[in-house]
Design an enzyme around this catalytic site. Structure first.
Site, short mmCIF file in Angstrom:
data_model
loop_
_atom_site.label_atom_id
_atom_site.label_comp_id
_atom_site.label_asym_id
_atom_site.label_seq_id
_atom_site.Cartn_x
_atom_site.Cartn_y
_atom_site.Cartn_z
N HIS A 27 0.88 -1.17 0.00
CA HIS A 27 0.00 0.00 0.00
C HIS A 27 0.93 1.22 0.00
CE1 HIS A 27 -2.76 2.97 1.72
NE2 HIS A 27 -3.75 2.16 1.44
N CYS B 257 -4.71 2.32 -3.71
CA CYS B 257 -3.42 2.76 -3.16
C CYS B 257 -2.33 1.72 -3.35
CB CYS B 257 -3.53 3.13 -1.68
SG CYS B 257 -4.56 4.54 -1.40
N GLN C 270 -4.63 -5.19 7.16
CA GLN C 270 -5.66 -6.15 6.74
C GLN C 270 -5.68 -7.41 7.57
OE1 GLN C 270 -8.04 -5.40 4.73
NE2 GLN C 270 -7.16 -3.46 4.07
N LYS D 225 -9.91 -0.40 10.75
CA LYS D 225 -9.90 -1.64 9.98
C LYS D 225 -10.34 -2.82 10.84
CE LYS D 225 -7.37 0.12 6.45
NZ LYS D 225 -7.94 0.40 5.15
N ASP E 286 2.99 -4.24 7.89
CA ASP E 286 1.73 -3.52 7.70
C ASP E 286 0.59 -4.52 7.94
OD1 ASP E 286 -0.61 -2.46 6.71
OD2 ASP E 286 0.28 -1.69 4.86
C1 LIG Z 1 -2.63 -2.77 3.62
C2 LIG Z 1 -2.96 -1.36 3.99
N1 LIG Z 1 -1.99 -0.55 4.44
C3 LIG Z 1 -2.24 0.71 4.80
C4 LIG Z 1 -3.50 1.26 4.72
C5 LIG Z 1 -3.70 2.70 5.10
O1 LIG Z 1 -4.54 2.87 6.16
P1 LIG Z 1 -4.96 4.32 6.64
O2 LIG Z 1 -5.45 5.04 5.43
O3 LIG Z 1 -6.03 4.07 7.62
O4 LIG Z 1 -3.77 4.98 7.22
C6 LIG Z 1 -4.55 0.45 4.27
C7 LIG Z 1 -5.91 0.96 4.15
O5 LIG Z 1 -6.38 1.50 3.21
C8 LIG Z 1 -4.27 -0.88 3.88
O6 LIG Z 1 -5.23 -1.68 3.42
#
Ligand SMILES: Cc1ncc(COP(=O)(O)O)c(C=O)c1O
Lengths: 394, 134
Positions: A112, A352, A192, A215, A189
């Site tokens: 991401h 993203c 998920q 999440k 990270d």
């Molecule tokens: C794998 C992963 N990393 C990072 C994020 C970023 O999360 P946030 O926008 O809540 O900071 C997300 C969510 O969109 C994600 O699915």
């Protein structure tokens, strides 16, 4: 599963809603919503600074939640952030003094943007090298390449646990082995995996796991950085001001020694109260069953989409309830708008993860992501709508 | 009319399937890119004697770009700036869209969540025109 869905007021407000955008954010159980509201109704006061009862109560929520989260995920310690993105930005700032132009940082093609761009920036500031582990067309990480890319100058390995676009569950134990006893931090990270793949977090041995409350059925605005004490002990604070200092002089200050040195300013207390309930909620559901359900839903949907001749990304062998697909000439946003008129909430775009889009030579796709309240008959409704969509746009 | 038919009117779908001047005219030197980083939609607009466009995008952005090109035909830069501004304002709820050619967009409420798709190429064109040396 019926009982689980009843916990979520959003489905009372929208009885026909088929919510398959859980990778973006999950819905909130009544207990979480109530905890936030109750906090403001009955307990509101700032932490750190009060001696009166309300303030003490806030302090207690702040302390207890931290401890409950550490116990729940079975990790040594944690700091509150504002989300996954915030967590990675903070780490990338704070680790800067351990990185120089001889270092390299390893990430993967599946990241991401929140676990990619902060490291790109760090590399630009320090002259370090950013190394990218690729993935196969099936959507599996190329662990052999990872092994080759890693060397004694690798200082950070930062990777996504479950891909938010492919649903691939990456093998953290295998990566830990590849890192071996190199002098590299292993950062994950877990955006998920934090909601229902708790066991994989508990049973793996990274130095930090980063995710956000929203999440995992909790509120937005608060995030978690689970970490080994060894990592935090080497990190300088990244934000400065009230709440993280002990002695303040004109020209310099001393900082606290506990984890609150990383939490300058007023924390998101009401959200932390909500998060506490979210953890309690998750700990009361049968997670094994939930994992099976989301995986089955994703596999069924994938098989039926492929039978209709649509291209799903990756192979989805080890899937966490996520399916991304392209509908030939029907643009992902048109598909999402169409599905919206059938009360099906999906996300269209690059999610993203532009590196994954580039890998598959597409600009965007439609993503279905399931959670604990989705049901088998929703897959039928989705397929029904998709067939209608096909003839509508033909 | 159903919600769906309001958004995807026959005319819009026809326009998107047979876009006007949809041709990768790399022989034309001057070109600009209309890009929406959120969804990856990306058109190149080739600005010669006539305007052509090419690229990837949804039915709504494609139809809208196609109509824009028809709509700007024969207009001076001044007129183009004025009418693009008026159209964008109309989509944002700040005025009526009355031009015959653009009537499918006269009710922006039918396109909730998709205004950026409608405005994509219009914004790019406006930015280009405003930056031209006068
Ligand atoms: C794998 C992963 N990393 C990072 C994020 C970023 O999360 P946030 O926008 O809540 O900071 C997300 C969510 O969109 C994600 O699915």
């Amino acid at each position: 599963m019926f009982a689980i869905k009843n916990n979520f007021p959003i489905f009372k407000a929208h009885p026909d809603l088929i919510f398959t955008d859980n990778a973006s954010t999950t819905q909130k159980p009544a207990a979480v919503i109530e905890a936030i509201s109750q906090y403001y109704r009955e307990m509101n006061a700032n932490v750190h600074r009060a001696v009166y009862d309300l303030g003490n109560q806030s302090d207690q929520i702040y302390r207890d939640t931290r401890q409950e989260i550490c116990e729940f995920y079975q990790k040594e310690t944690c700091i509150f952030t504002h989300g996954t993105t915030d967590g990675f930005n903070k780490l990338a700032m704070s680790l800067e003094n351990q990185i120089d132009s001889r270092s390299n940082i390893i990430v993967t093609e599946m990241e991401h943007h929140s676990n990619l761009v902060p490291w790109q920036e760090l590399c630009q500031r320090t002259g370090a090298e950013l190394r990218l582990v690729g993935m196969t067309d099936e959507g599996t990480l190329d662990y052999e390449q990872m092994e080759k890319l890693m060397d004694d100058s690798t200082r950070i390995v930062s990777m996504v646990h479950i891909s938010n676009t492919l649903g691939t569950i990456n093998d953290l134990k295998r990566v830990r082995k590849i890192i071996g006893n190199r002098n590299a931090w292993f950062l994950v990270d877990a955006a998920q995996s934090c909601a229902i793949h708790i066991d994989l977090i508990q049973n793996s041995d990274a130095d930090a796991y980063i995710f956000g409350g929203h999440k995992m059925f909790g509120p937005t605005g608060v995030g978690i950085l689970l970490a080994k004490k060894k990592l935090l002990n080497e990190l300088p604070p990244f934000h400065f001001g009230g709440g993280m200092v002990t002695e303040v002089e004109t020209l310099k200050s001393e900082y606290k020694e506990d984890v609150t040195r990383f939490e300058a300013g007023t924390p998101p207390i009401a959200q932390i109260a909500g998060l506490k309930e979210a953890v309690r909620f998750i700990s009361e559901v049968d997670l094994g069953q939930c994992r099976q359900n989301v995986s089955r839903l994703a596999k069924t949907l994938r098989a039926r989409l492929e039978a209709e001749g649509f291209d799903c990304l990756g192979k989805g062998q080890d899937t966490a309830g996520i399916v991304s697909v392209t509908f030939g000439d029907i643009h992902p946003h048109d598909a999402a708008s169409f599905l919206n008129t059938k009360n099906i909430a999906v996300r269209a775009g690059h999610h993203c993860t532009q590196l994954i889009m580039k890998k598959y030579g597409i600009q965007a796709c439609v993503r279905f992501s399931f959670s604990i309240y989705n049901r088998d008959q929703e897959v039928d409704s989705i397929m029904h709508a998709i067939k209608e969509m096909k003839s509508f746009f033909s | 009319m159903s919600r769906l038919n309001k958004m995807y009117q026959e005319q819009l779908l026809v326009e998107a399937k047979n876009p006007y001047h949809f041709d990768k005219r790399i022989d034309i030197e001057e070109s600009i890119r209309a890009y929406n980083p959120l969804c990856g939609d990306r058109y190149d607009l080739f600005l010669g004697e006539e305007i052509f466009f090419h690229g990837f995008g949804c039915a709504i952005s494609k139809a809208s770009t196609s109509l824009m090109i028809k709509f700007l035909e024969g207009k001076s830069n001044e007129e183009a700036i004025h009418s693009i501004k008026k159209f964008i304002k109309g989509i944002e709820g700040g005025g009526q869209i009355e031009e015959e050619l653009l009537l499918i967009f006269r009710n922006p409420d039918h396109f909730k969540g998709r205004h950026d798709c409608i405005k994509l190429s219009w914004n790019a064109m406006l930015k280009y025109l405003l930056n031209l040396p006068s």
